[in-house]
Design a protein around this motif. Structure first.
Motif, PDB file in Angstrom:
ATOM      1  N   PRO A  99       0.813  -1.228   0.000  1.00  0.00           N
ATOM      2  CA  PRO A  99       0.000   0.000   0.000  1.00  0.00           C
ATOM      3  C   PRO A  99       0.841   1.269   0.000  1.00  0.00           C
ATOM      4  N   ALA A 100       2.005   1.207   0.609  1.00  0.00           N
ATOM      5  CA  ALA A 100       2.869   2.392   0.672  1.00  0.00           C
ATOM      6  C   ALA A 100       4.313   1.947   0.852  1.00  0.00           C
ATOM      7  N   THR A 101       5.209   2.613   0.160  1.00  0.00           N
ATOM      8  CA  THR A 101       6.632   2.292   0.289  1.00  0.00           C
ATOM      9  C   THR A 101       7.420   3.570   0.554  1.00  0.00           C
ATOM     10  N   GLN A 102       8.622   3.387   1.073  1.00  0.00           N
ATOM     11  CA  GLN A 102       9.539   4.502   1.285  1.00  0.00           C
ATOM     12  C   GLN A 102      10.882   4.149   0.663  1.00  0.00           C
ATOM     13  N   THR A 103      11.730   5.148   0.509  1.00  0.00           N
ATOM     14  CA  THR A 103      13.037   4.959  -0.114  1.00  0.00           C
ATOM     15  C   THR A 103      14.142   5.376   0.841  1.00  0.00           C
ATOM     16  N   ALA A 104      15.199   4.599   0.866  1.00  0.00           N
ATOM     17  CA  ALA A 104      16.403   4.925   1.641  1.00  0.00           C
ATOM     18  C   ALA A 104      17.583   4.972   0.680  1.00  0.00           C
TER      19      ALA A 104
ATOM     20  N   ASP B  92      13.960   0.530  -1.897  1.00  0.00           N
ATOM     21  CA  ASP B  92      12.567   0.796  -1.552  1.00  0.00           C
ATOM     22  C   ASP B  92      12.149  -0.247  -0.530  1.00  0.00           C
ATOM     23  N   PHE B  93      11.421   0.192   0.480  1.00  0.00           N
ATOM     24  CA  PHE B  93      11.050  -0.729   1.548  1.00  0.00           C
ATOM     25  C   PHE B  93       9.631  -0.474   2.031  1.00  0.00           C
ATOM     26  N   ASP B  94       9.079  -1.501   2.646  1.00  0.00           N
ATOM     27  CA  ASP B  94       7.740  -1.445   3.230  1.00  0.00           C
ATOM     28  C   ASP B  94       7.892  -1.084   4.708  1.00  0.00           C
ATOM     29  N   PRO B  95       7.515   0.138   5.106  1.00  0.00           N
ATOM     30  CA  PRO B  95       7.708   0.552   6.503  1.00  0.00           C
ATOM     31  C   PRO B  95       6.886  -0.239   7.507  1.00  0.00           C
ATOM     32  N   ASP B  96       5.894  -1.011   7.019  1.00  0.00           N
ATOM     33  CA  ASP B  96       5.124  -1.862   7.925  1.00  0.00           C
ATOM     34  C   ASP B  96       5.908  -3.118   8.312  1.00  0.00           C
TER      35      ASP B  96
END
Length: 230
Positions: A18-23, A73-77
């Motif tokens: 549903p939502a991803t973030q980038t590091a 890209d990662f799933d913060p959940d």
């Protein structure tokens, strides 16, 4: 992509988020870090490249003042940014000046929250190591993708496994965006927990003989008996 073609993809690549973030992180040579993070649960895709410099369109041979960088890209959940930073500081030496600019330790933050967590992680690392941390904390501006031969470097050292995944993903972009490919790159480098590796093996899209090849490499790395040159 046609629904029938989607069903032929590795099960790990059929998961939606549903939502991803980038590091974006620099911790010396980027081959090892890509494998390290690729094996982590919650990491969806990885890529290596260059960031932090002033020149446009750097390459490995014309890197100028850029840093070798891994972006993920990662799933913060499933995995938090703070947990990624724990791995960042646990797997390189950020207390010494790099022998070359391109190997500088750096965290490129994508948000104020990431900047805050980065500075907190540096303070924690300094308290633990009782040394000054040399890691630079920089606002993310641009990431230049490295040449294809540098992507998934550990996996490219094992042609049998590489070839099978390239049959699934003949296009470079799809290959590099695959969670299964990122995970295999990590596992073939000996990263990740054995129990999870065994659970995920059937979801990587590999035939049984190639699964056994991957298992042999994972176990050999775990035992320190490297079957190939890193």
């Amino acid at each position: 992509m046609h629904p029938l073609e989607e069903n032929r993809l590795p099960a790990l690549d059929q998961i939606t988020y549903p939502a991803t973030q980038t590091a974006t992180l620099a911790m010396g040579c980027f081959w090892g870090p890509e494998a390290l993070f690729g094996a982590m649960p919650g990491v969806i895709r990885t890529r290596v490249g260059f960031a932090g410099g002033s020149t446009e369109n750097p390459t490995y041979r014309t890197i100028a003042d850029h840093l070798e960088t891994v972006q993920l890209d990662f799933d913060p959940d499933q995995v938090t940014y703070a947990q990624l930073l724990e791995q960042f500081f646990a797997h390189h030496t950020p207390t010494k000046e790099p022998r070359k600019r391109q190997y500088t330790s750096a965290i490129f933050y994508h948000s104020p929250e990431q900047e805050q967590l980065a500075r907190k992680a540096i303070k924690t690392a300094e308290e633990r190591l009782q040394q000054k941390i040399m890691t630079e904390v920089l606002a993310y501006e641009q990431f230049y993708l490295a040449e294809e031969r540098h992507q998934k470097w550990k996996l490219r050292r094992v042609p049998a496994v590489l070839n099978e995944l390239q049959k699934i993903y003949p296009q470079e972009e799809a290959f590099n965006n695959s969670t299964a490919v990122a995970r295999v790159n990590g596992y073939v480098g000996g990263h990740g927990e054995k129990e999870r590796f065994m659970e995920e093996m059937g979801s990587l899209g590999l035939s049984y003989p190639i699964q056994q090849t991957l298992l042999a490499h994972f176990l050999a790395q775990e035992l320190g008996d490297f079957p190939f040159k890193a």
